[in-house]
Design a protein around this motif. Structure first.
Motif, PDB file in Angstrom:
ATOM      1  N   ALA A  11     -39.642  91.579 -18.726  1.00 13.75           N
ATOM      2  CA  ALA A  11     -40.522  92.222 -19.707  1.00 13.75           C
ATOM      3  C   ALA A  11     -41.790  91.392 -19.920  1.00 13.75           C
ATOM      4  N   GLU A  12     -41.622  90.085 -20.017  1.00 10.17           N
ATOM      5  CA  GLU A  12     -42.766  89.195 -20.218  1.00 10.17           C
ATOM      6  C   GLU A  12     -43.700  89.225 -19.008  1.00 10.17           C
ATOM      7  N   ALA A  13     -43.125  89.173 -17.805  1.00  7.29           N
ATOM      8  CA  ALA A  13     -43.943  89.179 -16.585  1.00  7.29           C
ATOM      9  C   ALA A  13     -44.725  90.486 -16.442  1.00  7.29           C
ATOM     10  N   LEU A  14     -44.062  91.612 -16.683  1.00  7.26           N
ATOM     11  CA  LEU A  14     -44.737  92.907 -16.563  1.00  7.26           C
ATOM     12  C   LEU A  14     -45.854  93.045 -17.600  1.00  7.26           C
ATOM     13  N   ALA A  15     -45.581  92.603 -18.819  1.00 11.12           N
ATOM     14  CA  ALA A  15     -46.589  92.693 -19.880  1.00 11.12           C
ATOM     15  C   ALA A  15     -47.811  91.833 -19.567  1.00 11.12           C
ATOM     16  N   ALA A  16     -47.579  90.714 -18.886  1.00 14.12           N
ATOM     17  CA  ALA A  16     -48.674  89.792 -18.561  1.00 14.12           C
ATOM     18  C   ALA A  16     -49.352  90.138 -17.242  1.00 14.12           C
ATOM     19  N   GLY A  17     -48.843  91.147 -16.554  1.00 20.28           N
ATOM     20  CA  GLY A  17     -49.418  91.523 -15.263  1.00 20.28           C
ATOM     21  C   GLY A  17     -49.116  90.544 -14.153  1.00 20.28           C
TER      22      GLY A  17
END
Length: 304
Positions: A11-17
């Motif tokens: 979730a963190e990686a996707l949100a940060a691109g």
């Protein structure tokens, strides 16, 4: 309604691109015994991380589609018995019934696209089975590649399949088949299937660019990147051919059919090669994870 649950790290990686690589879970539940399955799953995830991307191992657990597993979930799944093997046809049923299932190539692609993940590393894809002209046994993976926009990195189709017919079906479906760094299609445990590659690309940036361009053109489906097994881990096609033939005959003699054919053949080949096929399998999966992470990074550069 939330259709999937990402792990905190995903979730963190996707949100940060940041780059994310999808991973299937049947290799954990149906590919290897405990505890080797957990050890290999962790190695694959660590390989993705060490090459600059976040791994997202995908599975259905108690009816919830998880995109990315915590280490505790990974360990629990590796010890769970009676796990369903999910493809496009039965994924929704498993979820609606609150059951647990591991994702094949097709199901992993569906979940990855749902979560916005464009790159998926696996071992080998399914394809056209030997004798398919009579049995019509063709993996759903091929159709999925034609309609789901995920770039799949594999060491080719599994060597137990009819690879020429598999290539013909992929061509008919309009799936780009890209050989990475060579002019021949690899055949899972072997670097050369004896077939010329329709397309060749030598860099992760080229592969990422082609994926992005397909999206701009509005073309459905993804890409199949065939990444040859490392030279030191290869089992030559000439060595494998009689072993595969014997395993196939054994399967026929025992009346093995349908979804049971592939796991039976892989186990029998493991026995006949005295474990060498499994060692090769692990090497090629790690190799594919490395390339997938590089491609995911390049896609992020293009889309930022």
């Amino acid at each position: 309604m939330t259709l999937y649950t990402p792990s905190p790290a995903v979730a963190e990686a996707l949100a940060a691109g940041r780059p994310v690589v999808a991973l299937e879970s049947t290799i954990i539940t149906h590919g290897m015994p405990w505890p080797q399955n957990l050890e290999v799953a962790r190695k694959v995830e660590d390989t993705v991380r060490s090459n600059g991307a976040e791994p997202a191992t995908i599975a259905v657990i108690d009816g919830t589609l998880h995109v990315g597993l915590t280490d505790a979930q990974l360990e629990a799944l590796a010890q769970t018995r009676g796990v369903a093997k999910l493809s496009r046809a039965d994924m929704a049923v498993c979820m609606s019934q609150g059951r647990t299932g591991a994702t094949t190539v097709a199901a992993t692609m569906i979940a990855a696209e749902l979560a916005g993940i464009a790159v998926f590393a696996t071992g080998g894809i399914g394809g056209v089975h030997q004798g398919a002209e009579n049995s019509f046994d063709i993996s759903a993976d091929l159709q999925e590649l034609s309609q789901t926009a995920v770039t799949v990195i594999a060491a080719g189709a599994k060597a137990i399949l009819d690879i020429p017919k598999t290539m013909e079906v992929l061509e008919t479906l309009g799936v780009p088949v890209i050989a990475y760094g060579q002019d021949k299609i690899p055949a899972f445990w072997s670097r050369d299937a004896g077939l010329p590659a329709p397309l060749r690309m030598d860099t992760a940036a080229e592969i990422a660019g082609a994926h992005i361009m397909r999206g701009k053109l509005g073309l459905p489906g993804g890409q199949l990147v065939t990444n040859p097994i490392p030279v030191e881990a290869e089992i030559a096609r000439e060595t494998l051919a009689p072993i595969i033939a014997r395993a196939a005959q054994d399967a026929a003699d025992h009346g093995i059919a349908g979804k049971n054919v592939t796991p039976y053949l892989l186990q029998r080949i493991f026995e006949l090669t005295e474990g060498r096929s499994l060692e090769a399998n692990i090497a090629l999966v790690l190799n594919n994870a490395r390339l997938a992470a590089e491609i995911a990074q390049e896609m992020c550069k293009i889309t930022k």
